[in-house]
Design an enzyme around this catalytic site. Structure first.
Site, PDB file in Angstrom:
ATOM      1  N   GLY A  77      -7.079   6.105  -7.378  1.00 54.21           N
ATOM      2  CA  GLY A  77      -6.429   6.145  -6.066  1.00 54.21           C
ATOM      3  C   GLY A  77      -4.952   6.393  -6.190  1.00 54.21           C
ATOM      4  O   GLY A  77      -4.432   6.707  -7.265  1.00 54.21           O
ATOM      5  N   ASP A 106      -3.707   3.048   6.327  1.00 60.83           N
ATOM      6  CA  ASP A 106      -4.373   4.003   5.437  1.00 60.83           C
ATOM      7  C   ASP A 106      -5.889   3.856   5.550  1.00 60.83           C
ATOM      8  O   ASP A 106      -6.593   3.741   4.544  1.00 60.83           O
ATOM      9  CB  ASP A 106      -3.906   3.801   3.995  1.00 60.83           C
TER      10      ASP A 106
END
Length: 797
Positions: free
Chosen positions: A477, A592
């Site tokens: 990520g 997010d």
């Protein structure tokens, strides 16, 4: 280039200046021109001379992007700016101003009186042992839109002459409407902003838009130069309930500099009502009466005809706010008790010393406290790499060697945003220690997480991941790689290790720990502990056996999820977000939301993860957080991107994209597709309008979704993607509708009964809907009596 002869600009003492390129480019900059290039003024005054061949007023716009130029500290820059003897800025610090407002760049706009047929001299004077800089100058001839005197509030029959006044634009708002770009202004390249951040309290009224059949007709008194059609064709009023309206004011609050006079220009246009005395209201400025018995139809004479009114008010020492309030005029006994406003502008007027300059703003207490915590969080070794918080954090470097761009123009040009309110800090880059170059956190985290999560040694982490073996990597990520590991002799965990080259760093690491060590919810991923030894930043979570939602939707060899599974996963994620928005002590905005941040445990229970970019609101009165834009492209709220003002409705937009991603099983951005299909959010909305949404549904789901379930699902997903956050539903409304979808899917035979109940509840519910605080409890009570009433009400709250 500001030195090109064809621009007819002359610089005195040129040896004291230099052209410089910005070393970093903040992602929120609207363009590289003019912000990525500056002229630096080292010591003595330097003037630009603009030949002016008109007797009209002038717009003068100054652009500043406070970042590092030629290795100079942006916080070491203090300077003054003068224009033909008028002081525009005094001891001005662009860096301090940008930090206080959490903006990357600053725009200052002035309206200057006619210079005759002569020159406009703009002089920049650096402070002692300091330097000045500027990125862009615009000089634009403008029509005289200040040819009327303004009524001086608090002084009977006194007026203020605006024709001879120099003015600074403080606020320019399209009340009840969307942002109007400079290109869509009426030739004056002005930007008109949304008014909602300035509204006071929960009584925000209702917005409306003129029907296409209603034509806005300008007159000799009110020409298009005053305001564009977009301003006069939208409005904010108090709502349909006269009894409620009589008990509150429709109020906006603006922060200004004290000891100045301000002109408040109010724009009106009735596009619904046609008769005199149908809507009459009073206007108050700072609790003083500006106008009694305001009747727009009486002023204009007709439907669709704009009018504007100018009021001047002095803001004395000790006061730094202007309150604009509207209240129904009960004395006139109008047909409806209501008020209306279409647009609002506030201008500062020069004082008797020809001064428009105010002090540099003071950062908010929240920002100051956050900085103090950040300093405590960093060790003494990290000072070498300390970044400037909130001004240019989290940016990529850019090397352009071009001089300052100066605009002397009449055509349209984009301008940046104006003031924001209630700013919060945004630290976008990690700190580095001066000796190792690796992040350093100190003992602050130990205090935060004491008793709430564990502190692991680096040897524990290495043992559990076979020394970070690549065979244990289960994901990558923005923060870094995620490893499958074991602790305590066999307990499976997910271990997220920071990548030193990642844009996410210490701040995200700290945020994740602060958030998750205090939050416990079935649908939020659980943080077990962390490690911050030897420059490493490592987070340890519960292991999610079924990985991310994304890997079960497309580009995978795993079997497709059933529609019921997908609904249950979306409901779980919505419950997690609903807890963040309403269940925690302060509203938490995830920032997010995406399918890779929705994790699935061994029982397919959805859990929201990755809180590194999250923001916390301090109280319910704060409607937004002003912050540098962060998030993931494809999921990013366009309103947040435009205005850099974050609300929980930004999460709602992102979740709407997730809902369509779940339904269509395709990437949210796919450059291999035709241009109009690249963005899933845009294409899904297009198909929804055309009635062709069924063509892009995941083939595995076709024929397996109850039609009524699909209808409710796509309606709520579409509502999430509305352009303005205020029109989107809350995540609570989304959750209710998803649960209703699941009931419809599981019990097709009960659909008709459920619909009847829902419709009955809807009719009762809509008759009492109110955006006002006073009736909010009644609305909640009505929904409790019938659970379907909120499910079918898809309006944003």
């Amino acid at each position: 280039m500001d030195s090109r002869p064809k621009v007819s600009i002359f610089i005195r003492k040129k040896d004291d200046t230099e052209a410089a390129a910005a070393q970093f480019q903040d992602p929120s900059l609207p363009s590289t021109v003019p912000y990525m290039n500056a002229r630096i003024f080292r010591s003595s005054s330097t003037s630009y001379k603009f030949p002016i061949f008109t007797n009209s007023r002038l717009w003068l716009r100054l652009h500043f992007y406070p970042t590092t130029y030629a290795n100079l500290d942006p916080f070491g820059s203090y300077f003054s700016v003068f224009a033909n003897g008028v002081t525009l800025l005094h001891n001005f610090s662009a860096a301090v101003t940008a930090k206080a407002f959490t903006q990357a760049y600053i725009l200052r706009e002035f309206s200057l009186t006619s210079t005759g047929s002569g020159n406009l001299n703009v002089t920049i004077t650096p402070g002692k042992e300091s330097y000045g800089f500027i990125n862009g100058i615009e000089v634009i001839p403008m029509p005289d839109i200040f040819n009327r005197p303004a009524v001086l509030v608090g002084y009977s029959s006194e007026t203020l002459d605006l024709q001879s006044s120099n003015l600074q634009t403080m606020f320019r708002l399209n009340v009840g409407g969307q942002f109007i770009t400079p290109n869509n202004d009426s030739g004056l390249t002005r930007a008109w902003y949304d008014d909602s951040p300035y509204l006071f309290g929960s009584a925000i009224g209702v917005t409306s838009q003129a029907d296409k059949k209603v034509k806005i007709e300008y007159t000799e008194d009110v020409k298009e130069d005053i305001a564009p059609v977009g301003v006069y064709s939208t409005a904010r009023s108090m709502g349909p309930d006269s009894k409620v309206n009589q008990k509150y004011n429709l109020t906006w609050i603006f922060q200004v500099d004290e000891d100045f006079t301000y002109v408040v220009r109010l724009h009106f246009c009735e596009f619904l009502l046609t008769r005199i005395n149908e809507r009459v209201f009073d206007i108050f400025l700072n609790n003083q009466t500006a106008q009694l018995g305001a009747d727009v139809i009486a002023w204009s004479g007709s439907l669709g005809m704009p009018v504007y009114k100018d009021y001047a008010i002095y803001v004395q020492n000790g006061t730094n706010e202007i309150w604009v309030a509207l209240h129904p005029d009960e004395r006139s006994r109008p047909e409806r008790y209501d008020s209306i406003l279409n647009g609002l502008e506030i201008y500062k007027v020069n004082n008797t010393k020809d001064n428009l300059a105010g002090p540099n703003p003071v950062p908010s207490e929240m920002l100051t406290n956050a900085e103090a915590a950040e300093k405590q969080f960093a060790t003494t070794e990290s000072k070498v790499g300390k970044l400037i918080g909130g001004v240019a954090g989290g940016v990529a470097s850019c090397a352009l060697v071009v001089a300052l761009v100066v605009f002397v123009k009449k055509k349209k040009h984009n301008v940046g945003p104006g003031k924001t309110v209630n700013p919060l800090p945004d630290y976008g880059s990690s700190r580095k220690s001066g000796t190792t170059g690796k992040p350093s956190t100190g003992s602050h985290l130990m205090n935060i997480a004491a008793g709430l999560c564990r502190h692991f040694s680096l040897s524990d982490i290495k043992n559990g991941t076979k020394n970070f073996s690549e065979s244990h990597v289960i994901g990558v990520g923005g923060f870094g790689k995620v490893y499958k590991g074991t602790i305590d002799g066999g307990t499976k965990v997910a271990i997220k290790r920071s990548n030193p080259s990642s844009e996410q760093g210490v701040h995200e690491f700290q945020t994740e720990i602060e958030m998750l060590s205090k939050l416990r919810h079935r649908h939020l991923v659980s943080l077990i502990g962390f490690c911050e030894e030897d420059g490493e930043m490592i987070l340890v979570y519960d292991y999610m056996a079924n990985g991310t939602l994304r890997e079960h939707l497309y580009r995978t060899n795993k079997p497709p999820l059933s529609w019921k599974q997908r609904l249950e996963i979306c409901i779980g994620a919505a419950r997690g977000l609903h807890y963040l928005h309403t269940g925690a002590r302060h509203t938490i905005i995830h920032r997010d939301v995406k399918t890779t941040n929705i994790l699935l445990d061994e029982n397919w229970v959805a859990k929201v993860s990755d809180f590194g970019l999250s923001k916390t609101g301090s109280n319910l009165d704060q409607t937004h957080v002003s912050t540098m834009v962060k998030g993931s492209f494809g999921y990013l709220d366009p309103e947040y991107f435009r205005r850099q003002q974050l609300t929980e409705k930004s999460d709602v937009y992102s979740f709407g994209v997730v809902l369509f991603e779940v339904l269509c099983a395709r990437p949210v951005l796919d450059s291999s597709l035709a241009k109009e299909q690249v963005s899933l959010a845009d294409y899904a909305q297009h198909c929804q309008r055309k009635g062709t949404l069924h063509h892009i549904i995941d083939p595995h789901l076709k024929g397996k979704i109850n039609p009524e379930c699909l209808k409710i699902y796509t309606e709520i997903a579409g509502k999430c993607l509305l352009d303005q956050g205020i029109d989107r539903p809350s995540i609570g409304d989304v959750l209710w509708n998803l649960e209703f979808c699941l009931q419809l899917q599981e019990n097709p035979g009960g659909v008709e009964v459920a619909e009847d109940k829902a419709n009955d509840a809807y009719e009762t519910h809509t008759s009492t809907i109110s955006v006002y605080e006073e009736t909010a409890n009644k609305e909640v009570d009505s929904t409790q009596s019938n659970p379907f009433s909120m499910m079918v009400d898809l309006k944003g709250r």
